[in-house]
Design an enzyme around this catalytic site. Structure first.
Site: not given
Length: 420
Positions: A333, A335
């Protein structure tokens, strides 16, 4: 060469070099590469302890880095060899991820500015205001979708040198609704504005708190508004993909923020709690709960659409959504949420101006701390779960596919999501 599972890459030599690294000693002869496996030895791990729940052993050049970039990445990461981890380190990291993995926080919040706002009537009959933001971290245009009339952008409402009232209305810095013949941005009732002018009040306030008019707010007790931090997903929102529930989550967040509690599904306790109260009787008409969807342009959990489509192909070859990112040399991930925090502060939902906090629509517990910011600039009062519609309705509504079930299992098992 030993047989490999469909989702494991065979050992390839030579390994890629950084473009600035000198080329001396670089050879296409794989026999002189000291890192190549011994003849007849398979690079696939046969450790029974992790045989069924881990990615097979891979050459270290395609193992993901251990950190998440603090800003929205633009493509594949290029890292020195010593910044990559070995397979056993990856396994150990996975085993500890549930208890030790924390969100990556920025040292400071980015500077954001709302450039323009416009009213958007929707196909459901509800209305929202779409805010477009620019920032000093990337060159992308991030969005805030605002339901209700009481959440305003400070940077948008700020008076800009030399602008006229028409300029302010065109960029969306107005109260109420626009209509033909309107002459002032701060007062929806033109007759009321003319009376103020006759009393010598020019109405040149600069703060959003002063952008008011008779009959609007301000003494109602404030409730923590619903907030959804949503990352762009072209496949799930536009291309009708059943690989993820991103489009469904976006629709559900908008529905909960725009629908009065009495019109939500009867007997649906989750909907009613998310909207901020019990269902009212049909005769008790109430306003929609309102809220904000922060729409961040970080496609594919931050790796971009092209890399995301490659990850889909790896999933069809047997990898799950986490393994596919790792095989492409990306974090599981990538983000970050500093922009979301800064945008919420600009919208007046920061701890300094809204101590009541927000109710965050998310299944990701790591997102809570990340959204609060490095210095707790935003207060998350409550986490509101987003349970898949298919689970809530026994399969009568929502997404039904083998891909979505595998995706949700991975999010729960490997990424620590709490879908309850």
């Amino acid at each position: 060469m030993a047989e490999l599972p469909s989702h494991a890459s065979p050992y390839l030599a030579p390994q890629p070099l950084h473009p600035n690294r000198p080329g001396e000693g670089f050879s296409l002869d794989t026999s002189v590469d000291s890192r190549s496996p011994e003849s007849g030895t398979s690079p696939v791990s046969h450790n029974n302890e992790h045989e069924h729940d881990s990615t097979p052993a891979l050459p270290e050049s395609i193992i993901s880095p251990t950190f998440t970039p603090p800003t929205t990445p633009g493509g594949t990461l290029t890292l020195p060899q010593n910044d990559r981890i070995h397979q056993q380190d990856l396994i150990d990291h996975r085993e500890k991820v549930g208890s030790t993995k924390g969100p990556k926080l920025l040292e400071r919040l980015p500077n954001v500015e709302c450039i323009v706002r416009a009213r958007i009537p929707t196909t459901t009959g509800a209305e929202m205001f779409l805010h477009l933001y620019k920032n000093d971290v990337d060159d992308k245009e991030h969005l805030a979708i605002v339901f209700g009339n009481n959440i305003r952008s400070r940077s948008l409402d700020r008076v800009r040198p030399g602008e006229t009232e028409m300029d302010r209305m065109i960029r969306g810095a107005y109260v109420g609704r626009l209509h033909p013949g309107r002459i002032h941005s701060r007062y929806d009732n033109d007759e009321y504005y003319r009376r103020l002018q006759s009393k010598g009040d020019s109405g040149d306030q600069t703060d959003s708190e002063d952008l008011s008019q008779p009959g609007v707010h301000q003494n109602k007790p404030r409730q923590a508004p619903l907030v959804r931090i949503h990352s762009e997903c072209y496949t799930g929102e536009t291309a009708w993909s059943a690989r993820c529930d991103c489009g469904e989550q976006l629709d559900e967040a908008a529905r909960l923020m725009s629908t009065p509690p009495e019109l939500l599904s009867e007997g649906d306790e989750i909907d009613n709690a998310a909207a901020g109260g019990a269902v009212s009787s049909p005769s008790q008409k109430s306003e929609s709960p309102g809220g904000v969807i922060i729409y961040l342009r970080q496609e594919g959990r931050g790796i971009g659409l092209g890399e995301k489509l490659k990850a889909y192909n790896l999933q069809d070859l047997g990898s799950d959504t986490v393994e596919a990112n790792l095989l492409l040399r990306h974090p599981a991930d990538a983000r970050s949420y500093g922009l979301a925090t800064a945008m919420l502060v600009d919208l007046g939902l920061g701890a300094d101006s809204y101590p009541e906090g927000i109710r965050l629509l998310t299944n990701n517990p790591d997102k809570i701390r990340a959204v609060e910011g490095p210095n707790r600039e935003v207060i998350v009062k409550e986490r509101v779960p987003m349970i898949p519609l298919a689970w809530r309705t026994g399969g009568k509504r929502g997404i039904r596919s083998a891909e979505i079930e595998g995706y949700l299992r991975t999010k729960i098992g490997k990424m620590g999501h709490m879908i309850h």
